[in-house]
Design an enzyme around this catalytic site. Structure first.
Site, PDB file in Angstrom:
ATOM      1  N   VAL A   8       4.593  21.672   8.151  1.00 38.83           N
ATOM      2  CA  VAL A   8       3.890  22.503   7.188  1.00 38.83           C
ATOM      3  C   VAL A   8       2.402  22.338   7.449  1.00 38.83           C
ATOM      4  O   VAL A   8       1.953  21.315   7.967  1.00 38.83           O
ATOM      5  CB  VAL A   8       4.235  22.121   5.724  1.00 38.83           C
ATOM      6  CG1 VAL A   8       5.675  22.464   5.411  1.00 38.83           C
ATOM      7  CG2 VAL A   8       3.972  20.640   5.457  1.00 38.83           C
ATOM      8  N   SER A   9       1.620  23.347   7.071  1.00 40.36           N
ATOM      9  CA  SER A   9       0.194  23.335   7.388  1.00 40.36           C
ATOM     10  C   SER A   9      -0.635  22.513   6.413  1.00 40.36           C
ATOM     11  O   SER A   9      -1.639  21.917   6.782  1.00 40.36           O
ATOM     12  CB  SER A   9      -0.348  24.770   7.440  1.00 40.36           C
ATOM     13  OG  SER A   9       0.317  25.502   8.442  1.00 40.36           O
ATOM     14  N   THR A  10      -0.244  22.506   5.132  1.00 36.69           N
ATOM     15  CA  THR A  10      -1.015  21.774   4.132  1.00 36.69           C
ATOM     16  C   THR A  10      -0.087  20.981   3.234  1.00 36.69           C
ATOM     17  O   THR A  10       1.117  21.235   3.181  1.00 36.69           O
ATOM     18  CB  THR A  10      -1.833  22.734   3.243  1.00 36.69           C
ATOM     19  OG1 THR A  10      -0.935  23.464   2.386  1.00 36.69           O
ATOM     20  CG2 THR A  10      -2.624  23.722   4.082  1.00 36.69           C
TER      21      THR A  10
END
Length: 199
Positions: A8-10
């Site tokens: 996931v990016s964040t």
């Protein structure tokens, strides 16, 4: 070995959806993930700066790498193609669920890898372009971009925990620890303290 890769990016996103998709897919096909690799990092980061890089180095011939979609491997065509090419050279299979993609040793796998990667790249470019155009139009119409004045913020969150904050300050708890317990960044805490004269 079968590896389940989740990215996931964040930290505002959750890995649970991807884990559920991979686990469900494996159950349907009568297989099981031997090892899970999860990380929270932008897909623009180079593979060797991510857990993905360590995973790729450890993969052996005939291992299977499963992820929810090709975009989990990278955020642009070159990164995805580089990862897939690396796997092909090591004779590792890559399976994705949403794309229904299977990377093997045949030419069809290589063609599909290019096609999926190119499609994902074009889609991201178009989305980015539409977003920029929409923001430019809104700004031209005089609308104010960004968070509205008076909206909830991290400092408001601290204000609601004033008693707890004061107690920890009296106990001389380190600011870093206070920030962690209250769920804010240390800089936010320091800014709040400066404003409220509680240094």
């Amino acid at each position: 070995m079968i590896y389940g890769y989740i990215r996931v990016s964040t930290d505002k996103q959750t890995v649970e959806n991807q884990r559920f998709e991979v686990a469900k897919f494996c159950k349907q096909h009568g297989i099981a993930v031997n090892k899970w690799i999860e990380e929270t990092i932008s897909g623009t980061a180079a593979a060797d700066k991510r857990k993905l890089g360590e995973l790729l180095d450890s993969l052996q011939k005939d291992d299977i790498l499963i992820c929810s979609e090709l975009s989990r491997l990278g955020r642009n065509l070159l990164m995805i193609m580089s990862t897939l090419n690396f796997c092909m050279e090591k004779e590792v299979q890559v399976w994705t669920i949403k794309d229904n993609y299977r990377l093997g040793k045949d030419i069809n796998s290589k063609v599909l890898a290019f096609a999926f990667g190119l499609t994902a790249e074009i889609e991201r470019i178009l989305i980015s372009q539409r977003t920029k155009e929409a923001l430019a139009r809104i700004k031209a119409e005089g609308a104010r971009l960004g968070r509205p004045c008076g909206s909830k913020s991290k400092e408001l969150k601290l204000a609601k925990k004033e008693i707890q904050l004061r107690k920890m300050l009296e106990q001389k708890t380190p600011k870093g620890e206070i920030a962690k317990k209250l769920g804010v960044h240390r800089a936010t805490l320091c800014r709040y303290l400066r404003k409220s004269n509680k240094r």
